[in-house]
Design an enzyme around this catalytic site. Structure first.
Site, short mmCIF file in Angstrom:
data_model
loop_
_atom_site.label_atom_id
_atom_site.label_comp_id
_atom_site.label_asym_id
_atom_site.label_seq_id
_atom_site.Cartn_x
_atom_site.Cartn_y
_atom_site.Cartn_z
N ILE A 1 0.84 -1.26 -0.14
CA ILE A 1 0.08 0.08 -0.10
C ILE A 1 0.92 1.21 0.04
O ILE A 1 0.24 2.32 -0.11
CB ILE A 1 -0.93 0.17 1.34
CG1 ILE A 1 -0.27 -0.12 2.59
CG2 ILE A 1 -2.01 -0.95 1.02
CD1 ILE A 1 -1.04 0.14 3.75
N GLY A 2 2.28 1.18 0.03
CA GLY A 2 2.84 2.60 0.14
C GLY A 2 4.47 1.94 0.39
O GLY A 2 4.74 0.86 0.45
N GLU A 3 5.57 3.28 0.02
CA GLU A 3 6.63 2.88 0.17
C GLU A 3 7.19 4.22 0.66
O GLU A 3 6.69 5.54 0.52
CB GLU A 3 7.42 2.51 -0.82
CG GLU A 3 7.23 3.28 -2.05
CD GLU A 3 7.96 2.46 -3.36
OE1 GLU A 3 9.20 2.65 -3.39
OE2 GLU A 3 7.31 1.97 -4.09
N GLY A 4 8.46 4.19 1.49
CA GLY A 4 9.23 5.28 1.91
C GLY A 4 10.29 5.41 1.28
O GLY A 4 10.91 4.53 0.47
N GLY A 5 11.27 6.33 1.95
CA GLY A 5 12.82 6.04 1.41
C GLY A 5 13.63 4.93 1.64
O GLY A 5 14.37 4.42 0.85
N LYS B 1 5.93 -3.12 7.90
CA LYS B 1 6.79 -2.40 7.32
C LYS B 1 7.79 -3.20 7.26
O LYS B 1 8.25 -3.95 8.20
CB LYS B 1 6.65 -1.22 8.20
CG LYS B 1 7.94 -0.18 7.76
CD LYS B 1 7.93 1.07 8.46
CE LYS B 1 8.98 2.09 7.85
NZ LYS B 1 8.85 3.13 8.66
N ASP C 1 11.51 14.33 11.42
CA ASP C 1 10.76 14.02 9.76
C ASP C 1 9.43 14.23 9.87
O ASP C 1 8.78 13.26 9.31
CB ASP C 1 11.26 12.85 9.45
CG ASP C 1 11.06 12.59 7.87
OD1 ASP C 1 10.97 13.74 7.09
OD2 ASP C 1 11.08 11.53 7.28
#
Length: 501
Positions: free
Chosen positions: A162-166, A183, A269
């Protein structure tokens, strides 16, 4: 290489044209092969562009390299969409590896442009975009790691990315009938390992209604965090919030941040992407860059530049006031629908260090002098001129909200606009609960019950009565704060009263 593939495509197209009526079901198979070859050409062109960008980086042409890499990133996203539409999986591994490499190279170039000493200007190597190169490979490019990830996900039902970050991917899945989020790091390196362990270490200390809850973590069979699933992200709804709604939500987020600071942890952040929403309750997530206040390490790697504080840009000491600056940027954006600093990276960096943004009231005339003062104080360049604590910020914001909501309620009553009175009264109930003012919350809840008795169903009236009893009990017992259960129940109940269920 590209010329050879194009020749092969032309040969297949000629064959299909001449023999279509004889091929029958085989025609579809040849079309699939043709589509794969076309995608292969596009992938090869992107790889060549990445190779050219690395050569430019090697020659010190950092801006040109960065622009070419950004173009490559956009091209590979389009290519990935084509693959999904055509249901072709042949190049999944290569695309994942290339995307990771592009992101890593963009971070390295960003550090070089910012003068980061820790950045390494690696020499140009034409083999670096080869998918067999172990450098920068994610789990998707390594069978062993992919098997471990699949082993992990097999413990859950219906895992969906459903998503991703750095540094990580996030999956939604079901465990024992409960929806959770998982995660996992994108790749296993010393840097991602350090960030992942730091995130787990700090997150375990944080248990608050306005912080996404960590359920479980482990490094076997693949490093992962199992956490609370939230259905919304502030970043996706921020432009749909009215001024009052935005400020109330912001005030609630501050409760979670205040709690983290009380545990000696700063986030570093904060941005709308890292504020999730579950049952209308905002929750801070992504503690991967957070650190204990006693730590002296600081970096701007992986930060979103437009939310970075001046001290982060200048690599100076950061503290709680750094989080307050970032929250100020969020409040500026929520209330004006614009970020304070825009442009290319150099323009943004210069502005963060040297300029104040346009006054919020110039962008939204509904922002009064008091709210503007609060926003601009949060984002002062000099940390000593900002709010020195979340408590100090909440004190001013509390006064602003109380005045706004009570003034609006009084005006609606004077004008006999009782439909608006219900809304303002409901907001005052929630505001005072968020502010731990049980007595004031109860008084407005009595008023809300009066409205509910006239407009709502018996079920909702009973829910209001139960909420009143729960708050009365806490006051009688000398308990100064509402429980999380009361906050959740209050949100549900007052919203139903607003909708006149």
């Amino acid at each position: 290489m590209i010329k050879e593939i194009l020749n092969e495509i032309n040969a297949i197209e000629r064959f299909l044209k001449n023999h279509k009526r004889y091929l029958g079901e085989e025609y579809v198979k040849y079309q699939t092969t043709l589509n794969e070859l076309r995608l292969k050409v596009k992938l090869k062109e992107i790889e060549n562009n990445v190779r050219d960008a690395l050569k430019l980086k090697s020659d010190g042409e950092y801006l040109k390299a960065r622009n070419l890499l950004k173009k490559s990133s956009n091209d590979i996203d389009k290519l990935e969409d084509e693959m999904i539409n055509l249901k072709i999986k042949t190049f999944n591994s290569q695309i994942t590896n290339l995307k990771n490499q592009i992101n890593n190279e963009l971070n390295l170039i960003k550090n070089l442009l910012l003068g980061e000493d820790s950045s390494i200007n690696a020499p140009y190597n034409s083999s670096s975009v080869n998918s067999s190169n172990p450098i920068n490979q994610s789990f998707s490019g390594e069978n062993e790691l992919l098997n471990k990830l699949n082993e992990l996900l097999s413990k859950y039902q219906n895992p969906i990315k459903i998503g991703e970050g750095g540094f990580s991917y996030v999956f939604k899945a079901i465990k024992n009938g409960k929806t959770v989020a998982i995660k996992v790091p994108k790749e296993l390196t010393e840097t991602t390992g350090e960030i992942f362990l730091r995130e787990i270490g700090n997150w375990k200390k944080l248990k608050h209604i306005n912080i996404v809850q960590l359920y479980y973590s482990n490094i076997y069979p693949y490093p992962y965090i199992e956490m609370e699933y939230c259905e919304k992200e502030l970043n996706k709804i921020k432009n749909n919030l009215e001024l009052k709604e935005a400020v109330l939500l912001f005030f609630e987020v501050l409760n979670g941040l205040k709690y983290a600071h009380s545990k000696g942890i700063i986030h570093k952040d904060l941005k709308p992407h890292n504020i999730l929403i579950k049952n209308n309750i905002p929750k801070i997530t992504d503690w991967g860059l957070s650190k204990e206040i006693t730590s002296k390490s600081t970096t701007i790697n992986a930060l979103t530049l437009q939310y970075s504080a001046p001290e982060q840009i200048s690599r100076e000491t950061i503290d709680k006031r750094t989080d307050i600056y970032q929250m100020g940027i969020i409040l500026y954006e929520l209330t004006t629908k614009k970020l304070p600093f825009n442009g290319n990276e150099f323009d943004i960096i210069y502005s963060i260090k040297n300029e104040m943004p346009p006054k919020p009231s110039e962008l939204n005339p509904l922002i009064d002098e008091k709210l503007e003062y609060i926003i601009l104080k949060c984002i002062q360049k000099d940390k000593s001129k900002r709010y020195q604590s979340v408590e100090e910020l909440q004190k001013d914001l509390s006064e602003y909200l109380n005045i706004q909501l009570t003034t609006n309620l009084t005006a609606s009553k004077t004008n006999k606009d009782f439909s608006r009175s219900i809304f303002y009264c409901a907001d005052l109930v929630l505001f005072h609960l968020l502010n731990n003012d049980l007595g004031d919350a109860l008084n407005y809840l009595y008023d809300l019950k009066y409205y509910a008795d006239k407009n709502c169903s018996e079920e909702i009236i009973n829910s209001v009565d139960n909420l009143i009893k729960a708050i009365e009990y806490r006051i009688e017992e000398g308990i100064k704060e509402p429980s999380d259960e009361i906050k959740i129940k209050a949100k549900i109940v007052v919203n139903k009263v607003k909708m006149r269920f």
